[in-house]
Design a protein around this motif. Structure first.
Motif, PDB file in Angstrom:
ATOM      1  N   UNK A 521       0.399  -1.213   0.100  1.00 20.97           N
ATOM      2  CA  UNK A 521       0.137   0.013   0.068  1.00 20.97           C
ATOM      3  C   UNK A 521       1.156   1.402   0.028  1.00 20.97           C
ATOM      4  N   UNK A 522       1.893   1.688   0.985  1.00 23.63           N
ATOM      5  CA  UNK A 522       2.642   2.363   1.008  1.00 23.63           C
ATOM      6  C   UNK A 522       3.432   2.557  -0.242  1.00 23.63           C
ATOM      7  N   UNK A 523       3.573   1.551  -1.110  1.00 17.68           N
ATOM      8  CA  UNK A 523       4.722   1.713  -2.291  1.00 17.68           C
ATOM      9  C   UNK A 523       3.615   2.353  -3.147  1.00 17.68           C
ATOM     10  N   UNK A 524       2.272   1.848  -3.662  1.00 16.51           N
ATOM     11  CA  UNK A 524       1.718   2.009  -4.224  1.00 16.51           C
ATOM     12  C   UNK A 524       1.394   3.720  -3.906  1.00 16.51           C
ATOM     13  N   UNK A 525       1.425   4.141  -3.330  1.00 18.79           N
ATOM     14  CA  UNK A 525       1.202   5.486  -2.915  1.00 18.79           C
ATOM     15  C   UNK A 525       2.541   6.440  -3.425  1.00 18.79           C
ATOM     16  N   UNK A 526       3.625   5.257  -3.278  1.00 21.67           N
ATOM     17  CA  UNK A 526       4.787   6.093  -3.548  1.00 21.67           C
ATOM     18  C   UNK A 526       4.619   6.424  -5.276  1.00 21.67           C
ATOM     19  N   UNK A 527       4.855   5.611  -5.465  1.00 19.69           N
ATOM     20  CA  UNK A 527       4.275   4.529  -7.088  1.00 19.69           C
ATOM     21  C   UNK A 527       4.406   6.212  -8.447  1.00 19.69           C
ATOM     22  N   UNK A 528       4.288   7.065  -7.890  1.00 16.78           N
ATOM     23  CA  UNK A 528       3.799   8.399  -8.622  1.00 16.78           C
ATOM     24  C   UNK A 528       4.927   8.933  -9.143  1.00 16.78           C
ATOM     25  N   UNK A 529       5.613   8.935  -8.162  1.00 22.55           N
ATOM     26  CA  UNK A 529       6.961   9.514  -7.791  1.00 22.55           C
ATOM     27  C   UNK A 529       7.768   8.789  -8.702  1.00 22.55           C
ATOM     28  N   UNK A 530       8.023   7.392  -9.112  1.00 19.25           N
ATOM     29  CA  UNK A 530       8.378   7.247  -9.760  1.00 19.25           C
ATOM     30  C   UNK A 530       8.206   7.077 -11.448  1.00 19.25           C
ATOM     31  N   UNK A 531      10.681   7.520 -11.554  1.00 22.59           N
ATOM     32  CA  UNK A 531       9.981   7.630 -13.221  1.00 22.59           C
ATOM     33  C   UNK A 531      10.029   6.395 -14.161  1.00 22.59           C
ATOM     34  N   UNK A 532      10.240   5.712 -12.847  1.00 21.21           N
ATOM     35  CA  UNK A 532      10.291   4.090 -13.405  1.00 21.21           C
ATOM     36  C   UNK A 532      11.053   2.911 -12.674  1.00 21.21           C
ATOM     37  N   UNK A 533      10.482   1.659 -12.971  1.00 19.45           N
ATOM     38  CA  UNK A 533      10.503   0.440 -12.634  1.00 19.45           C
ATOM     39  C   UNK A 533      10.907  -0.317 -13.192  1.00 19.45           C
ATOM     40  N   UNK A 534      12.369  -1.348 -12.597  1.00 25.70           N
ATOM     41  CA  UNK A 534      12.273  -2.464 -13.328  1.00 25.70           C
ATOM     42  C   UNK A 534      12.763  -3.365 -12.368  1.00 25.70           C
ATOM     43  N   UNK A 535      11.846  -5.077 -12.762  1.00 25.85           N
ATOM     44  CA  UNK A 535      11.785  -5.725 -11.795  1.00 25.85           C
ATOM     45  C   UNK A 535      12.478  -6.900 -12.455  1.00 25.85           C
ATOM     46  N   UNK A 536      12.986  -7.785 -12.648  1.00 22.45           N
ATOM     47  CA  UNK A 536      13.450  -8.847 -12.320  1.00 22.45           C
ATOM     48  C   UNK A 536      12.683 -10.353 -12.025  1.00 22.45           C
ATOM     49  N   UNK A 537      12.073 -10.928 -12.167  1.00 13.49           N
ATOM     50  CA  UNK A 537      10.905 -11.593 -12.167  1.00 13.49           C
ATOM     51  C   UNK A 537      10.620 -13.078 -12.803  1.00 13.49           C
ATOM     52  N   UNK A 538      10.225 -14.027 -12.485  1.00 14.71           N
ATOM     53  CA  UNK A 538       9.622 -15.185 -13.008  1.00 14.71           C
ATOM     54  C   UNK A 538       8.594 -15.686 -13.173  1.00 14.71           C
ATOM     55  N   UNK A 539       7.667 -14.778 -12.352  1.00 15.13           N
ATOM     56  CA  UNK A 539       6.214 -14.157 -12.583  1.00 15.13           C
ATOM     57  C   UNK A 539       5.357 -13.537 -13.143  1.00 15.13           C
ATOM     58  N   UNK A 540       4.543 -13.216 -13.221  1.00 17.48           N
ATOM     59  CA  UNK A 540       3.487 -12.430 -13.990  1.00 17.48           C
ATOM     60  C   UNK A 540       2.708 -11.350 -13.280  1.00 17.48           C
ATOM     61  N   UNK A 541       3.436 -10.943 -12.016  1.00 17.97           N
ATOM     62  CA  UNK A 541       3.097 -10.732 -11.196  1.00 17.97           C
ATOM     63  C   UNK A 541       2.621  -9.480 -11.221  1.00 17.97           C
ATOM     64  N   UNK A 542       1.874  -9.053  -9.966  1.00 14.86           N
ATOM     65  CA  UNK A 542       1.187  -7.320 -10.219  1.00 14.86           C
ATOM     66  C   UNK A 542       2.253  -6.044 -11.092  1.00 14.86           C
TER      67      UNK A 542
END
Lengths: 765, 318, 176
Positions: A521-542
């Motif tokens: 929840x906290x991260x979601x409120x912070x997300x607008x401040x992100x220019x970009x997010x890079x994810x290394x993962x093996x599943x198709x998460x949110x």
């Protein structure tokens, strides 16, 4: 003194207490004594009459006689024979009796190739069925999506019932009928309820119970590529043997590790693997939702990192080396790094690591006083299995939980609100439930207990006798590994940097900060401040769906790595196969064959995270520094590398000691009038396991689980980060005043277990 | 003009002879095949006749190659010598009354014997000039074999000469009111055996002896040079067959058919006998070959000469 | 005497060869058709049972027994729970026509034809897929149907309806 008896004139060593069959199998003489109903973990029964041996008396008065090896305690200087005609005839004729009704459907039987009955029939030389009368048949039952039943193949060895009712203490499976109509199954069709039902497949010596998930994509065992691996679905770290063919994972089987899982595996460990083959699994790098090439993604990412405004986020779901690689890269770039997604989870990890050496599951099974806090079965089913084994030995069980779980029904249940758990735990030292025990063990689900509860647990443990042990479980495979980086305030610092716009880019490894991880929840409120997010993962998460750059990584059976389990045991797993796109129908000649033979080359699976991080470090001209740091940290954590085939290496105590000084976490006060949240999980629920269709089809419905005296159809919960509206599910076993929701719900609300919550009920129409 | 026509005729004869030799190569392969339950080459042309042409084309299109270690002059000369000597012998062979290039030469038989000795030189030189130990062994064997079998052959011929009182082939044929095979059965057998040995064909192919000497004297030969040796061998075969027909089987004598057809039939039958021998008999050891020549054939041939002379003298007296 | 014996043996030899004239063991294949024995081992095919369904149940014994590892298949399941090979490939550039697959096949599905002369330009063309292997016939065994003998249920064949089977047991009964 060395104990031996004699089998066909050869010395067989044994440990007092073993029976003859056990000792003979251990000595590699199982070629001489066939057996069915004996199982190392289930013991002897003497039902199948197969393991006949001839025993010679020491005096000449008694003639030699034939007896069952599994019921004969080994004793010194015993003279036994199997290589004699009458013994062999006995073996062959018993097999022939067992085979009279056998349907002879080996070609379509999934057990073929790993079938104990096949082996024993060949071994004893029975090849012609003399009885020509009609065969007995059974109708099969539908036992749910995991286990397939073909009752005609049964030889009534009772291993299944002995496992299901005795070892796993399940109640919905048993034996029916009489005389030669004996049948094994449920009272009526329906999925097996036990979280250990998949073991029927391994326990059954014939093909009565076979793996239904494997059945859909079946290959014979001799064609499987297999190797030692470790289950990535909870903190127990059971040893597994994944089997793959043609570049796709087909099944998981148990790998015997006496300290941890013994001969068995829970259904999550066995049936959660289809996340590897799921259609939704990302296999190509994605940039802004478009599939791109490796180097394009790496260039984009490297230019991002060069700006110097990046934060790094590891994950307890990823293995130790990958987390260390990320940490080393953050270190090289002097960027903020966090291993977990919220301060609460950080405190939890620290408190877990601060606990003294946890008992292994083998030790748990030997305990005589057990306290279970929370719903252990749904977090770490194999820990629950170990508790059941202790119960069989007469252990006293006390369960502290907010609902009457299956384990709670087997022991002394104390219904408690989550907020009351901490106080209860603090008083456990003087509690009668632990008094008089030879070996008390306390097992907690870490998230239900919370950081302050874990602290109380540690303090309680100090007051208990020195041999008392405690363990805390989560459903992440590497919490202890991640906890090592979880120094005070790292997560807070990362979030602060984001809030203050010091960073505008986040590089995540296996984390789901915008989905269901703690503190999402906290991260979601912070997300607008992100220019970009890079994810290394093996599943198709949110997070994967909303990430600017998605870098796919190899799944766990496809790579090597290290997990640190709940005891601090560092276990290595090795790559079992190379992922390839499976080719089924091929109009083109030669596809599926090497390029040299005219085949089409398939896209290989994605590389492991360390490869990506190494390439990034290279592009940033930091490779040497990065490698040096990585090697240093790794050497510090585990000076000797564990062998994937071995029992693993325990974390040194010096590392634990660092966390004992961690700040005492504060707990939020809850008044009895307030509604309180508890976490609801089920045994098959976990981020990766949720991608497995067959297992997930058994998942209980989503909703708010409350005591039935609440007369509402739905309710809206209000949390600091958002609201959540879900239907109400009345649950007789819940304690009043407690609402159980899943982790995703917690993530949306921004709350944690044991927190008070405001509820607006919607009355039933 | 006359000379030109003669030259043209000679060229034609030579070509025909070469053609016959080439055809014999094919014929032998087929006949051997039939005798050995096989079919032989039957792919090219009707009955596989084209095989002869294909072989010739193959040999002609091969590389003209002289090994480094060979004596270049002798190496080149030897095959020519072999082919030439065989061809030249045919100059004195009549097909019918007075129908031969050299006419009714009164020492025709001697000429043929001389030419067959020259043939041996070709074989010997070829083997020697190749500079290869297998070839040399083959050459040595060839010389020894030729020397050993020329003697019985010549002595067997003496019987014929004694009876006919002529060295000219025409004369000998003309003298045969009764084919000499009746009067000279021993001589015929000796001549036939010696003839096979002279042409070093199986079972007397010790100079070549594939199983021991690779290919004997022609190990180092390939292409058309090997072809010359080959042609020489088959021309020699034809020559011996024609000679046998002329000397012992009454030449062109025969009822109903023209003389030359009779000669052709007799020659062909004899050639078949040679093929037949090849299909049946294994190769003797070298010492057995020598023993046969010196210890059996030579005494028998001498006895044949004496017996013939005695019989002729008695006949005169009577 | 020895001489006469030798000469007569020589004559016998010559007669033996001469007798062969006109006989031949050679068959001018391909102009003349070959008379192959019925158990000739040529190219394997997949046959169908008398009811027209594929015989192969994808048990993978053929690929297990194959000494050159030239058979590769993937099992699939039809809606009526019947197993069948989703893919079935034989790489004939590796096949040595040993016939072990035919011997191993428990359902008599894979059978060796008398076809042996087939040549291709590329190795890849020797990889025969299931479409090329499956024939519309029962091959050498016209009556055998594996599912009639084995005790598994299928759509259209309930438990107890197979050959030599009793009706399904009533497990709820405790009567003796």
């Amino acid at each position: 003194m060395k104990h031996v008896f004699f089998l066909d004139g050869q010395e067989i060593p044994f440990i007092p207490g073993q029976n003859v069959l056990e000792a003979a199998i251990a000595a590699g003489k199982d070629q001489q004594i066939p057996y069915f109903c004996f199982h190392p973990a289930l013991g002897s029964l003497g039902a199948c009459r197969q393991c006949a041996v001839k025993i010679y008396a020491h005096d000449s008065k008694h003639p030699p006689r034939i007896t069952m090896a599994c019921l004969l305690p080994a004793s010194d200087a015993l003279q036994l024979a199997t290589l004699e005609d009458d013994v062999h005839t006995e073996h062959r004729e018993i097999i022939e009796l067992l085979m009279t009704n056998h349907p002879l459907d080996c070609p379509v039987c999934d057990e073929g190739g790993q079938c104990h009955l096949q082996d024993m029939t060949v071994q004893t030389g029975h090849s012609v069925r003399h009885y020509s009368g009609p065969k007995r048949t059974y109708r099969n039952q539908d036992l749910g999506p995991l286990v397939y039943q073909e009752m005609n193949r049964c030889i009534t060895c009772y291993r299944c019932v002995r496992f299901y009712q005795d070892a796993a203490q399940g109640e919905d499976f048993g034996v029916f009928g009489s005389r030669n109509r004996v049948s094994f199954g449920r009272l009526e069709d329906g999925p097996l309820e036990s979280p250990f039902s998949g073991n029927l497949v391994e326990v059954c010596p014939t093909g009565v119970f076979t793996d239904k998930v494997f059945r859909h994509d079946y290959v014979r065992v001799w064609d499987l590529q297999q190797g030692p691996s470790v289950c990535p679905h909870c903190a127990v770290g059971c040893n597994t043997t994944p089997g793959a063919r043609l570049g796709t994972l087909r099944r998981i089987r148990n790998r015997i590790r006496p300290e941890i899982n013994g001969h068995f595996l829970c259904d999550r460990g066995r049936y959660a693997f289809p996340y590897v083959t799921a259609n939704s699994r990302p296999l190509q790098p994605r940039l802004m939702g478009e599939t791109t090439r490796q180097d394009a993604v790496l260039r984009q990412l490297a230019s991002r990192l060069e700006e110097g405004r990046s934060g790094f986020l590891g994950s307890p779901r990823e293995d130790l080396q990958s987390n260390l690689g990320l940490f080393a890269l953050a270190d090289c770039l002097h960027a903020p790094f966090a291993a977990v997604t919220s301060s609460w989870a950080e405190a939890l990890a620290q408190q877990c690591l601060a606990l003294p050496q946890a008992p292994s599951l083998q030790e748990v099974a030997a305990a005589d006083r057990i306290v279970v806090i929370g719903d252990l079965d749904s977090i770490a089913p194999m820990a629950g299995f170990a508790v059941r084994q202790a119960l069989r030995q007469g252990a006293a069980l006390t369960v502290l939980a907010s609902s009457r779980t299956e384990l709670a029904q087997k022991g002394d249940y104390r219904p408690l609100r989550p907020s009351a758990l901490r106080d209860q735990v603090a008083q456990l030292a003087d509690d009668p439930c632990l008094q008089g025990g030879r070996f008390p063990v306390l097992l907690a689900t870490a998230e239900t207990l919370g950081p302050s509860g874990l602290y109380a647990l540690r303090k309680t443990l100090e007051k208990l006798p020195a041999n008392a042990r405690a363990g805390a479980f989560v459903n992440r495979p590497n919490l202890f590994g991640a906890a090592y980086f979880a120094a005070d305030g790292h997560t807070e610092r990362l979030q602060q940097a984001l809030r203050q716009r010091k960073i505008n880019h986040l590089l995540c490894l296996g984390a789901d900060p915008l989905g269901e991880d703690w503190g999402a929840g906290t991260w979601r409120t912070l997300a607008p401040g992100l220019d970009g997010l890079t994810l290394l993962d093996m599943v198709d998460s949110e997070t994967a769906r909303s990430a600017e750059t998605l870098i796919p990584v190899a799944a766990f059976p496809e790579r090597a790595g290290l997990f640190v389990n709940y005891e601090g045991r560092i276990q290595a797993f090795s790559p079992v196969y190379r992922r390839e796109a499976q080719v089924l129908h091929s109009a083109v000649h030669g596809s599926g064959f090497p390029e040299a033979a005219g085949g089409v080359k398939h896209p290989l699976g994605p590389p492991p995270p360390l490869f990506w991080l190494g390439r990034l470090a290279e592009m940033l001209h930091l490779h040497e520094a990065w490698q040096k740091r990585l090697d240093f940290y790794l050497h510090f954590l585990c000076p000797e590398r564990p062998d994937p085939e071995g029992p693993g290496v325990l974390l040194p105590d010096t590392i634990r000691a660092r966390f004992e000084i961690a700040a005492v976490p504060a707990a939020r006060a809850v008044t009895p009038e307030q509604w309180e949240l508890d976490i609801f999980r089920w045994y098959g629920g976990e981020t990766l396991a949720d991608m497995a269709d067959e297992l997930h089809s058994l998942a209980p419905a989503r909703g708010l689980r409350v005591h039935p005296n609440v007369q509402a159809a739905a309710a809206t919960l209000h949390g600091p980060c958002g609201e959540l509206r879900l239907p109400v599910i009345a649950c007789a076993e819940m304690v009043q005043g407690v609402i159980a929701i899943d982790q995703e719900g917690f993530a949306e609300l921004g709350l944690y277990p044991g927190d008070p919550v405001e509820v607006s009920w919607e009355q039933r129409q | 003009m006359m000379l030109f026509l003669m030259a043209l005729g000679m060229l034609f004869t030579t070509l025909v002879l070469l053609g016959v030799a080439g055809f014999l190569v094919f014929a032998e392969r087929r006949v051997l095949g039939f005798l050995q339950n096989r079919l032989g080459p039957n792919r090219l042309g009707p009955l596989g006749v084209g095989q002869a042409l294909a072989d010739a084309l193959k040999l002609m299109s091969k590389e003209n190659f002289v090994p480094d270690f060979a004596d270049p002059v002798l190496y080149r000369a030897a095959p020519v010598l072999v082919a030439f000597s065989a061809l030249a012998s045919f100059a004195v062979v009549p097909l019918d009354h007075h129908f031969s290039w050299a006419g009714n030469w009164n020492i025709g038989l001697l000429f043929i014997l001389a030419m067959s000795s020259l043939n041996a030189y070709g074989v010997f030189l070829g083997g020697w000039a190749s500079g290869n130990k297998f070839s040399l062994l083959g050459a040595v064997r060839a010389v020894a074999q030729l020397v050993s079998y020329e003697l019985p052959m010549g002595l067997a011929l003496l019987g014929v000469v004694l009876l006919s009182g002529s060295l000219s082939l025409n004369g000998i044929v003309a003298a045969q009111n009764l084919p000499y095979i009746v009067l000279q059965p021993l001589g015929f057998v000796i001549f036939l055996i010696a003839g096979v040995a002279e042409t070093h064909r199986l079972p007397f192919d010790l100079p070549e002896a594939e199983s021991e000497l690779v290919a004997g004297f022609n190990t180092e030969y390939g292409g058309m040079r090997f072809g010359y040796f080959f042609l020489g061998e088959y021309l020699g075969l034809t020559l011996i067959a024609v000679l046998t027909a002329l000397l012992y089987l009454g030449g062109w004598h025969g009822p109903w058919l023209p003389g030359w057809i009779w000669l052709l039939i007799k020659t062909a039958a004899l050639i078949f006998v040679f093929f037949w021998l090849r299909a049946t008999l294994p190769r003797p050891r070298y010492d057995q070959l020598m023993a046969l020549g010196w210890k059996v054939l030579l005494p028998l041939a001498l006895f044949n000469v004496l017996a013939t002379a005695l019989a002729a003298a008695l006949w005169r007296l009577a | 005497m020895r001489v006469w014996r030798n000469i007569s043996e020589l004559g016998a030899g010559l007669w033996t060869t001469l007798r062969q004239l006109g006989r031949t063991s050679t068959v001018s294949y391909p102009e003349e058709p070959l008379n192959l024995p019925p158990r000739w081992r040529g190219r394997p095919v997949l046959t169908r049972d008398p009811d027209g369904d594929e015989r192969c149940v994808a048990c993978q014994l053929c690929s297990a027994v194959c000494p050159t590892r030239c058979i590769e298949l993937q099992a699939g399941e039809r809606p009526d729970t019947r197993r069948y090979p989703l893919t079935f490939r034989i790489n004939f550039s590796r096949c040595i026509f040993c016939g072990l697959c035919e011997e191993a096949c428990p359902t008599l599905a894979i059978q060796l034809l008398d076809e042996f002369a087939f040549s291709k330009e590329h190795h890849a063309d020797f990889i025969y897929e299931k479409e090329a292997l499956l024939i519309d016939g029962t091959g050498k065994h016209p009556h055998y149907n594996f599912y009639r003998h084995s005790g598994v249920a299928l759509q259209g064949k309930d438990k107890g309806e197979g050959i030599n089977e009793k009706a399904p047991v009533n497990v709820r009964s405790n009567l003796p």
